[in-house]
Design a protein around this motif. Structure first.
Motif, PDB file in Angstrom:
ATOM      1  N   GLN A  20      73.034 -43.165  38.740  1.00  0.00           N
ATOM      2  CA  GLN A  20      71.710 -43.154  38.229  1.00  0.00           C
ATOM      3  C   GLN A  20      70.596 -41.915  38.958  1.00  0.00           C
ATOM      4  OE1 GLN A  20      70.045 -47.165  38.084  1.00  0.00           O
ATOM      5  NE2 GLN A  20      70.751 -47.349  35.723  1.00  0.00           N
ATOM      6  N   ALA A  21      70.816 -42.097  40.315  1.00  0.00           N
ATOM      7  CA  ALA A  21      69.920 -41.200  41.044  1.00  0.00           C
ATOM      8  C   ALA A  21      70.574 -39.853  40.729  1.00  0.00           C
ATOM      9  CB  ALA A  21      70.161 -41.505  42.529  1.00  0.00           C
ATOM     10  N   GLY A  34      72.028 -45.744  31.207  1.00  0.00           N
ATOM     11  CA  GLY A  34      70.472 -45.897  31.147  1.00  0.00           C
ATOM     12  C   GLY A  34      69.572 -45.023  31.279  1.00  0.00           C
ATOM     13  N   VAL A  35      70.217 -43.479  31.551  1.00  0.00           N
ATOM     14  CA  VAL A  35      69.278 -42.452  32.012  1.00  0.00           C
ATOM     15  C   VAL A  35      69.430 -41.699  30.663  1.00  0.00           C
ATOM     16  CG1 VAL A  35      68.897 -40.455  33.209  1.00  0.00           C
ATOM     17  CG2 VAL A  35      69.984 -42.790  34.139  1.00  0.00           C
ATOM     18  N   ASN A  36      68.077 -41.392  30.160  1.00  0.00           N
ATOM     19  CA  ASN A  36      67.813 -40.473  28.841  1.00  0.00           C
ATOM     20  C   ASN A  36      66.753 -39.611  29.006  1.00  0.00           C
ATOM     21  OD1 ASN A  36      65.724 -42.335  28.345  1.00  0.00           O
ATOM     22  ND2 ASN A  36      67.109 -43.758  27.628  1.00  0.00           N
ATOM     23  N   ARG A  37      66.642 -39.009  27.849  1.00  0.00           N
ATOM     24  CA  ARG A  37      65.328 -38.011  27.821  1.00  0.00           C
ATOM     25  C   ARG A  37      64.116 -38.514  28.161  1.00  0.00           C
ATOM     26  NH1 ARG A  37      64.720 -32.973  25.401  1.00  0.00           N
ATOM     27  NH2 ARG A  37      67.195 -33.276  24.361  1.00  0.00           N
ATOM     28  N   ALA A  38      63.915 -39.845  27.660  1.00  0.00           N
ATOM     29  CA  ALA A  38      62.612 -40.608  27.669  1.00  0.00           C
ATOM     30  C   ALA A  38      62.115 -40.879  29.149  1.00  0.00           C
ATOM     31  CB  ALA A  38      62.581 -41.732  26.486  1.00  0.00           C
ATOM     32  N   TYR A  43      59.650 -43.470  36.505  1.00  0.00           N
ATOM     33  CA  TYR A  43      59.800 -44.610  37.461  1.00  0.00           C
ATOM     34  C   TYR A  43      59.859 -45.572  36.409  1.00  0.00           C
ATOM     35  CZ  TYR A  43      58.614 -41.902  41.539  1.00  0.00           C
ATOM     36  OH  TYR A  43      59.030 -41.040  42.571  1.00  0.00           O
ATOM     37  N   GLU A  44      60.987 -46.271  36.398  1.00  0.00           N
ATOM     38  CA  GLU A  44      61.099 -47.597  35.633  1.00  0.00           C
ATOM     39  C   GLU A  44      62.042 -48.727  36.279  1.00  0.00           C
ATOM     40  OE1 GLU A  44      63.550 -48.887  31.430  1.00  0.00           O
ATOM     41  OE2 GLU A  44      63.814 -46.883  32.181  1.00  0.00           O
ATOM     42  N   GLY A  66      67.398 -45.720  39.151  1.00  0.00           N
ATOM     43  CA  GLY A  66      67.774 -44.710  39.691  1.00  0.00           C
ATOM     44  C   GLY A  66      67.550 -44.315  41.052  1.00  0.00           C
ATOM     45  N   PHE A  67      67.092 -45.042  41.920  1.00  0.00           N
ATOM     46  CA  PHE A  67      66.594 -44.892  43.122  1.00  0.00           C
ATOM     47  C   PHE A  67      67.275 -45.933  44.100  1.00  0.00           C
ATOM     48  CE2 PHE A  67      63.350 -42.948  40.657  1.00  0.00           C
ATOM     49  CZ  PHE A  67      63.229 -41.480  41.213  1.00  0.00           C
TER      50      PHE A  67
END
Length: 411
Positions: A20-21, A34-38, A43-44, A66-67
Motif C-alpha cells: 500500500q505504501a 484499497g488504494v484509489n483516487r479518493a 490519511y485513512e 498505507g504506512f
C-alpha cells in the motif's frame, strides 16, 4: 511451461502495508489494496492499536492505511472519524478485560492488552480479505461470511476454494450423451424425463424440495435437455442459494458453518466438492491425514468403492461443515452431466427446518438402508474416509458434537 504452471501460485514476500505504501508513493491505484483516487493522498485509519485517557480527552494509537506501524500516531478522539472502528475496538477491549477479570477500562492499557488488540485487529482484517476472496471466487448466489470471535486463528493455509469437482490424474468423466425432450418436466414429463431414463421418479416437488428417500439417486436435467434453466428438475446445479457464515466454534471443533437465512425442510443447501482421486490414492493420503489429526476424504461408494473426494486442500464451504450424530443435513447422490454411476455429485439437503444462526452439520458416518429398484441395487453408505471409515485404520476419534444422541466416538 505455462500449461504446467497455470494452477500454481507464489506467495508475495512483501507485506500488505508495504504494498500500500508503495502504491501511494508511486501514485498507483489498486482495488485489491484499497488504494484509489479518493484516498491516495489521504490519511485513512486502518485500525486502532491502543487507548489512553486523561481528564480532558481520550486518545487512540492509530495505524494508518498505507504506512508502516513505525508511523503510528496518538490521536485525540475528536480528530478521528471512524465510529465503526471505535465501536469494534471497545467491543474487543471489553471482552479482553473480562477475560482478565477487569470491570473498568483503565486510563492506560498495559502491554499485554494492547498487544492483543493489535493482533485482534490484524486478524479481523485478514479474515475480511479472505472473505472477499471467497466471494470473488464463488460462482453461486449465496454469499459467504467469515467470523472468529473465539481466538486468533486466521484463514486456513494451503486451502483453495473451488466450485466443482477437480478431477485427479487418470480419471475421466463421461458426459451425458442425451437429454430429455420435455416442455414441462414436472407436469408433462416425456418418458419420465431424465429420472425415467434410469427407471427412477422425479426427485423434487414444484418448490425444489427433495421428495425421494435418502439412498434413492437423483437425476437432474442436463446440458443436453430441451428444458430451460427454470426447470424444476434443476436444483443442485444452480449452486448454493443461502448466505452462510464460516465461524470458529467455541468447543474445540475448529471452524464450522452456520446459516444466515432460514432454510426449509428438504431443501438443497450445498455440495461436497473436492479433488476426485482413486481409493488407492485415498488410502495413501489417509495415513498422512491421520497423523495430522484430521481428514476430508469422502468415499464415493454409490455402486462400488472406486473413487474418493478429497477436500483437504481444495473444496468449497462444505470443507468447514462439522459432524453431528444428530445432523440437520442429509447426503444424496445426484447425477447431472456425468453418467458414470461411480462418480455421483454429493448434495447435502436439510432434514428439517434450520433457523437463522444455526450451525449446519451432517453425520460423517451416516448409514442408509439399501434401496432396490428393477434396474439397480444400491448399498448406500456414506462416510468421510479417514475420520476414519476404512477398517485398515485403527485411530479412535472422539466425537464432540454434543448432541443427546452422541455416539461418543466417530470410530
Amino acid at each position: 511451461m505455462a500449461e504446467i504452471l497455470k494452477d500454481c501460485s507464489v506467495p508475495c514476500k512483501t507485506s500488505w502495508d508495504e504494498l500500500q505504501a508503495l502504491c501511494r508513493r508511486e501514485r498507483l491505484y489498486c482495488k485489491q489494496l484499497g488504494v484509489n483516487r479518493a484516498n491516495v493522498n489521504e490519511y485513512e485509519v486502518e485500525f486502532l492499536c491502543d487507548y489512553k485517557r486523561n481528564k480532558e480527552d481520550e486518545f487512540y494509537l492509530v495505524k494508518w492505511i498505507g504506512f508502516p506501524e513505525s508511523d503510528n500516531t496518538w490521536e485525540p478522539k475528536r480528530n478521528l472519524k471512524c465510529p465503526k472502528l471505535m465501536k469494534q475496538f471497545h467491543i474487543d477491549l471489553e471482552k479482553e478485560l473480562r477475560r482478565h477479570k477487569r470491570r473498568c477500562v483503565p486510563k492506560k492499557l498495559d502491554k499485554e492488552v494492547s498487544s492483543f488488540m493489535v493482533q485482534k485487529a490484524k486478524l479481523r482484517m485478514s479474515l475480511q480479505r479472505w472473505e472477499a476472496h471467497l466471494n470473488f471466487t464463488r460462482n453461486h448466489p449465496g454469499r459467504i461470511f467469515v467470523q472468529n470471535e473465539v481466538d486468533l486463528e486466521g484463514p486456513p493455509k494451503n486451502f483453495t476454494y473451488i466450485n466443482n469437482y477437480k478431477v485427479g490424474q487418470g480419471i475421466v468423466l463421461d458426459e451425458m450423451a442425451v437429454g430429455c425432450e420435455c416442455k414441462n418436466c414436472l407436469k408433462e414429463p416425456v418418458n419420465g424425463c431424465c429420472p425415467g431414463a434410469s427407471l427412477h421418479r422425479m426427485a423434487y416437488n414444484d418448490r425444489g424440495q427433495v421428495r425421494v428417500k435418502p439412498g434413492e439417486p437423483i437425476y437432474e436435467c442436463n446440458s443436453q435437455c430441451s428444458c430451460n434453466t427454470d426447470c424444476p428438475n434443476r436444483v443442485v446445479q444452480k449452486g448454493i442459494q443461502f448466505d452462510l457464515c464460516i465461524f470458529k466454534t467455541e468447543n474445540g471443533r475448529g471452524w464450522g458453518v452456520r446459516t444466515l437465512q432460514h432454510i426449509k425442510k428438504n431443501t438443497f443447501v450445498m455440495e461436497y466438492v473436492g479433488e476426485i482421486i482413486t481409493t488407492d490414492e485415498a488410502e495413501r493420503r489417509g495415513h498422512v491425514y491421520d497423523r495430522q489429526g484430521s481428514t476430508y476424504l469422502f468415499d464415493l461408494d454409490y455402486v462400488e468403492d472406486v473413487y474418493t473426494v478429497d477436500a483437504a486442500h481444495q473444496g468449497n464451504i462444505s470443507h468447514f461443515v462439522n459432524h453431528s450424530c444428530n445432523p440437520n443435513l442429509q447426503v444424496f447422490n445426484v447425477f447431472i452431466d456425468n453418467i458414470d454411476e461411480r462418480l455421483p455429485r454429493i448434495a447435502l439437503f436439510s432434514t428439517r427446518a434450520i433457523h437463522v444462526g444455526e450451525e449446519l452439520t451432517f453425520d460423517y458416518k451416516m448409514q442408509i438402508d439399501p434401496f432396490d429398484t428393477e434396474s439397480t441395487k444400491m448399498d448406500s453408505s456414506f462416510s468421510l474416509a479417514g475420520l476414519p471409515s476404512s477398517p485398515k485404520k485403527r485411530i479412535r476419534v472422539e466425537c464432540r458434537c454434543g448432541s443427546d444422541s452422541c455416539r461418543k466416538y466417530l470410530f
